[in-house]
Design an enzyme around this catalytic site. Structure first.
Site, PDB file in Angstrom:
ATOM      1  N   ASP A  92      -7.216  -5.252   1.893  1.00 49.93           N
ATOM      2  CA  ASP A  92      -8.005  -6.059   0.961  1.00 49.93           C
ATOM      3  C   ASP A  92      -7.754  -7.553   1.193  1.00 49.93           C
ATOM      4  OD1 ASP A  92      -9.160  -3.852  -0.469  1.00 49.93           O
ATOM      5  OD2 ASP A  92      -7.215  -3.561  -1.407  1.00 49.93           O
ATOM      6  N   HIS A 113       0.857  -1.184   0.000  1.00 51.47           N
ATOM      7  CA  HIS A 113       0.000   0.000   0.000  1.00 51.47           C
ATOM      8  C   HIS A 113       0.893   1.233   0.000  1.00 51.47           C
ATOM      9  CE1 HIS A 113      -3.027   2.965   0.981  1.00 51.47           C
ATOM     10  NE2 HIS A 113      -3.960   2.033   0.837  1.00 51.47           N
TER      11      HIS A 113
END
Length: 385
Positions: A330, A289
Site C-alpha cells: 500500500d 504485513h
C-alpha cells in the site's frame, strides 16, 4: 525502567518464545499494541497484557470451533487452491515467482496463468462504451454491475467461453477506469489515459504494479468472489463481489489512510506524527504485513524502481525506526502514484484492475469444485428452547 504495563522487545520475545519477526507480525496483526520507549525513542515497548493473552492462547488446548473461528482471521488455511501461495517470504502464481514475472510479464499474461487456462491471447468480445460516472471507482462498479445483471451464470459453462469472458471482463474494468473503449496492453492504456504515454518508464511501472497485485491468496475480496462463485453466479457477479469487499477501508482503502498519515506528517513532521500514532495505539497504514514479517516483497520490488516523493521517504525512515515495520505494498502503490502524478483514486483503480484477474481465477476454480461455501455460525445469542 518502563512501566510494568509495558515491556521491552527482548522480554516480550522471551515470554512468547518467538523470533523478532514473529513479534513484529503480532504487532502488524493488531494482537500486540506497541509504543515508543519514552527513555529511548529508538526502542519500542509492548503491552504486557497482550503478551500474556498470547501466552495463554498458545498454552491452552483449543476446541475445534475455536480453531475454525480463528482460521477466518489470518489463521490456518480453510480451502484448497492451486492459484497462489506465499512461501519463504515470496509470492508464487501457480508455482511461478511473481517477482520474476513482474520483470517481463503483462497483467493479461498473468491473468491467463492464474486461471490455468488458455496459454495464448484470446480474442475479446465487443464492448459497449463504459458507463459515465464521477470518478474511476464509480465507473468500475457500474461497469461490473451492468455485466453482472446480464451475463449468464458461470455454472456448467464451456471453459473456453469462460476464458473469453474472463479476458473481456479485464478489458471492461480497464475501459471504465480509462473512460473509453481501447485496445492494446492494459498498462499502456492506463498510462495513456493518465497522460504518461504508452511504452515509457511510467507505463512499465504500472505494468509491474499490476502483475504484483494480481492475486494474494485468500484475501477478503478473493474470498467474497469465491462465495459468490460457489452459488453459480456469473464471473462478473463474482468480480463485483470482490470489488465490493475491496472498497472497504481495511482492504483497498488503505492508500487513503496512508495519505491521511502523510498529511499529519506535513503538519507536525514525520517524527511527531508517528510518535503520536504509536502513543495513541493507532495503526501505521502502509507499514507491516501479517504474511511478511521480514517485509513485503512486492513493496521492495516496486520501491527499487523509482524514487518516492520526499515526504514518503521521510515517513518511511521514521516509521521503520520507531516501529520496526517495513513498508507494505500500500505504501509503495501510493508513493508510486504520487511520484507519477496519477489521479487521487489511481491506487484503488490499479488495485481493482489487477485484483480482478485474481477474483476471476478464484471464481473459476471455485466453480470447478462444485461446492457451495456455506459455513455454520456459532450461536452466542440469548438461550433458546
Amino acid at each position: 525502567m518502563p512501566h510494568a504495563e509495558w515491556i521491552g522487545a527482548e522480554e516480550a520475545r522471551m515470554r512468547l518464545g518467538v523470533r523478532p519477526q514473529t513479534l513484529y507480525a503480532y504487532v502488524s496483526r493488531g494482537r500486540v499494541q506497541v509504543r515508543p520507549d519514552p527513555t529511548d525513542p529508538r526502542r519500542s515497548l509492548y503491552r504486557a497484557a497482550d503478551i500474556a493473552a498470547l501466552q495463554q492462547r498458545k498454552s491452552r488446548s483449543r476446541k475445534i470451533s475455536e480453531v475454525a473461528e480463528g482460521a477466518i482471521s489470518w489463521g490456518e488455511p480453510v480451502l484448497a487452491s492451486a492459484i497462489m501461495t506465499v512461501s519463504g517470504g515470496r509470492l508464487y502464481y501457480r508455482g511461478r515467482d511473481a517477482l520474476e514475472l513482474a520483470e517481463f510479464e503483462t497483467l493479461e499474461g498473468v491473468a491467463r496463468l492464474l486461471r490455468g487456462g488458455h496459454g495464448a491471447a484470446l480474442k475479446r468480445t465487443d464492448r459497449p462504451a463504459p458507463p459515465e460516472g464521477p470518478d474511476m471507482r464509480s465507473r468500475a462498479f457500474l461497469a461490473l454491475a451492468r455485466r453482472a445483471g446480464s451475463d449468464p451464470p458461470a455454472l456448467g459453462r464451456n471453459p473456453l467461453a469462460l476464458a473469453v469472458e474472463a479476458a473481456t471482463l479485464l478489458d471492461v474494468m480497464t475501459d471504465a477506469v480509462a473512460g473509453e473503449v481501447g485496445g492494446g496492453a492494459i498498462h499502456n492504456r492506463l498510462a495513456r489515459a493518465w497522460g504518461l504515454g504508452p511504452g515509457g518508464p511510467g507505463a512499465d511501472l504500472i505494468r509491474r504494479t499490476l502483475v504484483l497485485l494480481a492475486d494474494h491468496e485468500l484475501n477478503a475480496s478473493a474470498f467474497a468472489a469465491r462465495v459468490a462463485a460457489s452459488t453459480g453466479a456469473s464471473l462478473a457477479a463474482s468480480a463485483l463481489a470482490g470489488l465490493s469487499a475491496l472498497s472497504g477501508p481495511r482492504h483497498g482503502g488503505a492508500p487513503a489512510a496512508l495519505r491521511n498519515l502523510i498529511d499529519e506528517c506535513r503538519r507536525a513532521g514525520p517524527a511527531a506524527a508517528v510518535a503520536a500514532r504509536l502513543a495513541e495505539e493507532r495503526a501505521l497504514p502502509g507499514f507491516g504485513h501479517p504474511l511478511y514479517p521480514d517485509g513485503d516483497p512486492r513493496a521492495a520490488a516496486l520501491l527499487a524502481r523509482f524514487d518516492p516523493p520526499p515526504e514518503f521517504e521521510a515517513l518511511r525512515r521514521v516509521a521503520e525506526r520507531a516501529s520496526g515495520l517495513a513498508p507494505n505494498v500500500d505504501f509503495a502503490l501510493t508513493a508510486l502514484s504520487e511520484s507519477l502524478g496519477l489521479p487521487e483514486d489511481a491506487p484503488f483503480a490499479l488495485f481493482a484492475i489487477a485484483r480482478c484477474a485474481g477474483w476471476i481465477a478464484h471464481a473459476i476454480e471455485q466453480g470447478q469444485t462444485g461446492a457451495l461455501i456455506r459455513p455454520r455460525a456459532r450461536y452466542v445469542g440469548p438461550d433458546v428452547g
